[in-house]
Design a protein around this motif. Structure first.
Motif, PDB file in Angstrom:
ATOM      1  N   ALA A 362      -7.582  11.780   2.054  1.00  0.00           N
ATOM      2  CA  ALA A 362      -6.336  11.770   3.383  1.00  0.00           C
ATOM      3  C   ALA A 362      -6.223  10.276   2.993  1.00  0.00           C
ATOM      4  O   ALA A 362      -4.814   9.789   3.061  1.00  0.00           O
ATOM      5  N   ILE A 363      -7.095   9.469   3.443  1.00  0.00           N
ATOM      6  CA  ILE A 363      -7.118   7.881   3.454  1.00  0.00           C
ATOM      7  C   ILE A 363      -6.237   7.385   1.963  1.00  0.00           C
ATOM      8  O   ILE A 363      -5.446   6.485   2.114  1.00  0.00           O
ATOM      9  N   ARG A 364      -6.669   8.143   0.873  1.00  0.00           N
ATOM     10  CA  ARG A 364      -5.974   7.763  -0.232  1.00  0.00           C
ATOM     11  C   ARG A 364      -4.579   8.284  -0.273  1.00  0.00           C
ATOM     12  O   ARG A 364      -3.653   7.212  -0.862  1.00  0.00           O
ATOM     13  N   SER A 365      -4.348   9.324   0.021  1.00  0.00           N
ATOM     14  CA  SER A 365      -2.903   9.664  -0.170  1.00  0.00           C
ATOM     15  C   SER A 365      -1.923   9.039   0.775  1.00  0.00           C
ATOM     16  O   SER A 365      -0.660   9.059   0.551  1.00  0.00           O
ATOM     17  N   THR A 366      -2.291   8.522   2.042  1.00  0.00           N
ATOM     18  CA  THR A 366      -1.415   7.911   3.033  1.00  0.00           C
ATOM     19  C   THR A 366      -1.031   6.546   2.473  1.00  0.00           C
ATOM     20  O   THR A 366      -0.215   5.967   3.296  1.00  0.00           O
ATOM     21  N   ARG A 367      -1.683   6.030   1.608  1.00  0.00           N
ATOM     22  CA  ARG A 367      -1.210   4.561   1.233  1.00  0.00           C
ATOM     23  C   ARG A 367       0.213   4.512   0.704  1.00  0.00           C
ATOM     24  O   ARG A 367       0.896   3.498   1.009  1.00  0.00           O
ATOM     25  N   ARG A 368       0.891   5.637   0.504  1.00  0.00           N
ATOM     26  CA  ARG A 368       2.012   5.667   0.085  1.00  0.00           C
ATOM     27  C   ARG A 368       3.206   5.538   1.055  1.00  0.00           C
ATOM     28  O   ARG A 368       4.356   5.254   1.033  1.00  0.00           O
ATOM     29  N   PHE A 369       2.475   5.541   2.267  1.00  0.00           N
ATOM     30  CA  PHE A 369       3.269   5.496   3.474  1.00  0.00           C
ATOM     31  C   PHE A 369       3.308   3.990   4.272  1.00  0.00           C
ATOM     32  O   PHE A 369       3.805   3.874   5.237  1.00  0.00           O
ATOM     33  N   LEU A 370       2.778   2.936   3.484  1.00  0.00           N
ATOM     34  CA  LEU A 370       2.344   1.802   4.098  1.00  0.00           C
ATOM     35  C   LEU A 370       3.940   1.236   4.008  1.00  0.00           C
ATOM     36  O   LEU A 370       4.841   1.167   3.216  1.00  0.00           O
ATOM     37  N   PRO A 371       4.021   0.233   5.045  1.00  0.00           N
ATOM     38  CA  PRO A 371       5.471  -0.115   5.492  1.00  0.00           C
ATOM     39  C   PRO A 371       6.069  -1.143   4.372  1.00  0.00           C
ATOM     40  O   PRO A 371       7.503  -0.922   4.227  1.00  0.00           O
ATOM     41  N   GLU A 372       5.436  -1.928   3.608  1.00  0.00           N
ATOM     42  CA  GLU A 372       6.067  -2.511   2.488  1.00  0.00           C
ATOM     43  C   GLU A 372       6.600  -1.484   1.467  1.00  0.00           C
ATOM     44  O   GLU A 372       7.690  -1.943   1.021  1.00  0.00           O
TER      45      GLU A 372
END
Length: 708
Positions: A362-372
C-alpha cells in the motif's frame, strides 16, 4: 502562470478543500496560486494551505469582524445560479451579494487559469468567466450522484468551459457517455495526497479505522453491522469511526442495538487525520459510491491496508484487490454486503503475514498520488489547451521568493496551526510536537529555526488540581543546532501525578519568560499496542497522553494509580450488569475482592460478588434488583473493588488504557431497567471525567416506554 481555485468555503473541513489545498500547494512551487473563497466563516482555515498560496474571501460571515457582510441586504437574497446545488440547503446558501462579488472578481482577475471546484462554481464560471483565461471545472463526486436538476445545470454549463476534470477514469467515461457531443476537453486527474509526516502504522493495534462525513452515502450503518460478526469472532478488536454529520445519532442507536458499545466508537473529527490512520491495523470504507476515495489513499500511504466496497468509481482505481487491500462486491442486499465486509476484515485480522505484506504494498502503490505528479498532469493539460501557458512563472519562482524573517516564518506556522497570539513578547509561536514511544516514553520535538541562541527549557507545568512539581527538560540552541531538537521524557522512576499538564518553553534559566507551546504533530498510536509494558515502579497504571487543546496548545493527560482495575467489557442482561476486566499493580495481588457501590463521600450502598482468577482477570455482577432496591429518586454510585481483608486497598474500576483524553464523548453504555413498586428504575453506567466507572440510578414513571 497565475492559477486561481474557486472554493465555496475554504474555512471548512471536507475532501474538496483538502484536495484543493494539496494541489494548490504543489503548484505554488512553480506558479502564482490563489484560493478565492466565496464565504469566510472563521478567522483561519481548518485545513492548512501551504507556503506560496494566497487566500482571499469574497463575503465575510464572521460575526464581530470589521468586514462582516451578514447585515448587507443583498446577503439576504438567494443567488440565482445552479439552484439545485446542495449549498442552497445549507446555513450559508449562495447570495446575491456573493454572486455580485464573484462576477466582479472574474471580470477583473489577472489569472491565467481559473479552476471551479463544485457544480455551483462550475456553472458560475461558465456564465461569467472570460475567454482570455482558461476555465476548468472539477468534479469531486460523480455524474450519476447528482440530482437530476443539478446534473442538467452542470451538463449545460460544460460546453462553455475549456476543460472539465473528474477524479476517476470511470466517471470520465460516464460524462463522455452522457455528453457525447460536447467540445469541452473531458479528462480525469486523481486527487493528490502529500507524503505523510506521521510515523507509519505499526500494524499491531487491533484497531479498524474509518473516517469521513457521517452521511448516508458513507453507509457506516453497514460497516457497524459487519463489525458485529467481527467482534463475535475477535472480541479484542475495535472499530473507530472519525467524523461529524447528521447520521451520528442514528449510528449510535445502531451500535446500541447490536450490543457493540465496547467494540465500536464514534470519534470526533480529527485534524490532521494522518495520526489517526496510523493507529489502525486495517482501514474500512463502506460507501455506496466514492468518486475517488481520498481516505483510502491517506490510510494506504501510512501502511494501513484498506477493506473497501467495490463501489463506483474510485476504490477499484486505487486498490489492487489482494495486493494492497481488499474489495468487497456491492449491488446485493445489505446483509450480503455486510457479510462480505466482515469476511474481508476477518481475513486480514486472522492473517498477520498477509496484512503486513499488503501494508508494505500500500505504501509503494500510493506514491503515484504524490502532489508533484498530479501538478504535472494539470500543467500538461493547461499546456495542451494553450501551449506555453504552463511554463513556470518568471515573476515568482520558488528560488527567488523573498527571504522571510524568523517572525514571518513563525507567523506562517501559527496561521496554519490556528494559533491566535504570539507566545510572549519578542518570540513567535514555536509548535512543539510529541510522539509516544513503544514503551510509553515521550519524545518532544522542538523546532529551533526561530529560537534565539542560548539555554532553553521545555517545562511540563501541572494545572491547578494536579498535585506535583513541574518537570524540566533542558536543551541548548547554538549555531550548530539542527532544525529541531528531540527531548526524551523517559517512562521510568516516579510516575507523574494524575491530572493535566501544560507544556511551556522557557528561554534562559529559572528567571526566563515562560510561554505556552502550540501543538505540532502529536502521535499517540503506540498507546494502542495490544500489550502495555508495566511501569518500572510497579504501579498498576501510569501513562501520559499528549494532546492538542481546543486553543491549539500542547498538553498532557496523565494517570497514575498504584492499583487499577481495567474495565474491558460491560454487558447488560435481564438480571444483572456484568463487568469484566483485569487487575494491575503489585498492591492488587493476593487479595479476594467484592464489588461495592458507594455514593460519593458516603458508606457503601450495596455490594456484589466479584471473582478474580489466577491471571488477574475479574468478573463482577451487579444484580438489577439489588441496585434498584437502593435507588432513591436519583443516585450516583462509584464502583470499586474492595478486598475482604483489611490489608489491601480499594481499587477503582476504570477504563484508562489507550489514547483518549475524554472517554465521556466516545464510550456510551446501554441502560438497564428494573421494575419496582415505586416505578421503573433506570441504571445508567457511565464514565467520569477521570474515566472511572460510575452507576447512575434514576426512578422514572412506570409507563415509560423502553428506549430504542
Amino acid at each position: 502562470m497565475k492559477i486561481t481555485f474557486l472554493l465555496y468555503n475554504a474555512y471548512g473541513i471536507g475532501g474538496t478543500i483538502r484536495a484543493t489545498a494539496n494541489l494548490a500547494t504543489a503548484l505554488a512551487g512553480r506558479h502564482e496560486v490563489e484560493i478565492v473563497s466565496y464565504y469566510r466563516t472563521a478567522d483561519r482555515p481548518s485545513l492548512p494551505f501551504g507556503p506560496g498560496v494566497t487566500l482571499r474571501s469574497l463575503v465575510d460571515l464572521r460575526r464581530g469582524s470589521r468586514q462582516y457582510d451578514g447585515d448587507d441586504p443583498a446577503q439576504a437574497r438567494l443567488g440565482t445560479v445552479c439552484r439545485h446545488d446542495h449549498p442552497y440547503k445549507s446555513a450559508t446558501p449562495p447570495s446575491a451579494l456573493g454572486e455580485a462579488r464573484l462576477a466582479e472578481y472574474l471580470r477583473r482577475t489577472d489569472a491565467d487559469v481559473v479552476v471551479a471546484t463544485r457544480p455551483y462554481l462550475v456553472c458560475f464560471l461558465a456564465e461569467h468567466g472570460r475567454a482570455d483565461h482558461l476555465r476548468i471545472g472539477q468534479e469531486h463526486v460523480t455524474h450519476d450522484f447528482h440530482n437530476p436538476g443539478l446534473r442538467r445545470d452542470q451538463d449545460a454549463a460544460l460546453g462553455r468551459l475549456d476543460a472539465f476534470v473528474t477524479v476517476s477514469h470511470g466517471d470520465e467515461r460516464a460524462y463522455r457517455e452522457a455528453l457525447p457531443d460536447v467540445a469541452t476537453r473531458l479528462t480525469h486527474i486523481p486527487n493528490c495526497c502529500p507524503a505523510p509526516e506521521t510515523e507509519p502504522s505499526s500494524g499491531d493495534t487491533r484497531t479498524v479505522v474509518a473516517a469521513g462525513r457521517l452521511v448516508p452515502v458513507k453507509r457506516y450503518d453497514r460497516l457497524i453491522g459487519a463489525f458485529a460478526k467481527v467482534a463475535a469472532e475477535h472480541p479484542d478488536w475495535t472499530l473507530r469511526i472519525y467524523g461529524r454529520g447528521r447520521e451520528k445519532e442514528k449510528l449510535r442507536r445502531r451500535v446500541r442495538e447490536l450490543g457493540l458499545h465496547d467494540h465500536v466508537f464514534l470519534m470526533d473529527p480529527h485534524s490532521p487525520i494522518d495520526t489517526e490512520w496510523a493507529k489502525g491495523a486495517i482501514a474500512a470504507v463502506s460507501s455506496s459510491t466514492e468518486s475517488f476515495g481520498m481516505t483510502i489513499v491517506e490510510a494506504m500511504r501510512l501502511g494501513v491496508p484498506v477493506v473497501s466496497t467495490d463501489c463506483d468509481y474510485g476504490p477499484r482505481e486505487i486498490i489492487t484487490h489482494g495486493e494492497d487491500g481488499l474489495l468487497v462486491p456491492v449491488g446485493g442486499p445489505d446483509a450480503a454486503v455486510e457479510e462480505g465486509i466482515a469476511d474481508a476484515l476477518c481475513r486480514l485480522i486472522e492473517n498477520d503475514a498477509e496484512r503486513l505484506r499488503m501494508a508494505g504494498a500500500a505504501i509503494r502503490s500510493t506514491r503515484r498520488f504524490l502532489p508533484e505528479h498530479m501538478a504535472a498532469q494539470y500543467e500538461a493539460l493547461i499546456d495542451d489547451l494553450r501551449p506555453g501557458t504552463a511554463a513556470p512563472s518568471r515573476s515568482r519562482p520558488r528560488s527567488a521568493a523573498p527571504a522571510r524573517t524568523p517572525r514571518q516564518r513563525a507567523g506562517a506556522i501559527a496561521e496554519r496551526l490556528g494559533v491566535a497570539t504570539l507566545l510572549g513578547k519578542g518570540l513567535p509561536p514555536v509548535p512543539v510536537g510529541c510522539r509516544v514511544a513503544p514503551d510509553g516514553s515521550l519524545y518532544f520535538r522542538v523546532p529551533t529555526a526561530d529560537l534565539p541562541r542560548g539555554d532553553w527549557q521545555l517545562l511540563l507545568k501541572p494545572r491547578a488540581g494536579t498535585e506535583d512539581t513541574e518537570v524540566r527538560l533542558p536543551f541548548e540552541v547554538t549555531g550548530s543546532t539542527g532544525p529541531e531538537v528531540e527531548l526524551l521524557l523517559h517512562r521510568s522512576g516516579r510516575p507523574m501525578a494524575e491530572g493535566y499538564w501544560n507544556v511551556h518553553l522557557r528561554h534562559g534559566r529559572d528567571k526566563g519568560r515562560v510561554r505556552r507551546a502550540p501543538a505540532g504533530l502529536v502521535e499517540t498510536g503506540r498507546l494502542l499496542a495490544p500489550t502495555v509494558p508495566p511501569h518500572p515502579s510497579g504501579a498498576g497504571f501510569a501513562t501520559a497522553v499528549p494532546y492538542r487543546t481546543q486553543d491549539g496548545n500542547l498538553s498532557l493527560r496523565t494517570w497514575s494509580r498504584a492499583g487499577h482495575a481495567e474495565l474491558e467489557f460491560l454487558a447488560v442482561g435481564e438480571e444483572a450488569v456484568t463487568l469484566t476486566g483485569t487487575l494491575h499493580g503489585d498492591v492488587t495481588r493476593g487479595h479476594h475482592y467484592r464489588l461495592t457501590a458507594r455514593p460519593r463521600g458516603g458508606e457503601a450502598a450495596f455490594e456484589a460478588r466479584c471473582r478474580v482468577d489466577e491471571a488477574g482477570c475479574f468478573t463482577a455482577e451487579i444484580p438489577l434488583a439489588e441496585a434498584a432496591r437502593h435507588a432513591s429518586g436519583r443516585s450516583t454510585w462509584d464502583l470499586r473493588l474492595e478486598p475482604y481483608d483489611e490489608q489491601g486497598e480499594a481499587v477503582r474500576i476504570a477504563r484508562l488504557r489507550g489514547d483518549i483524553v475524554d472517554r465521556r464523548r466516545t464510550d456510551a453504555f446501554p441502560v438497564a431497567r428494573h421494575a419496582t413498586a415505586d416505578g421503573v428504575v433506570e441504571l445508567r453506567p457511565c464514565l467520569t471525567a477521570g474515566h472511572d466507572l460510575a452507576l447512575k440510578a434514576v426512578t422514572v414513571a412506570p409507563a415509560l416506554e423502553p428506549a430504542v
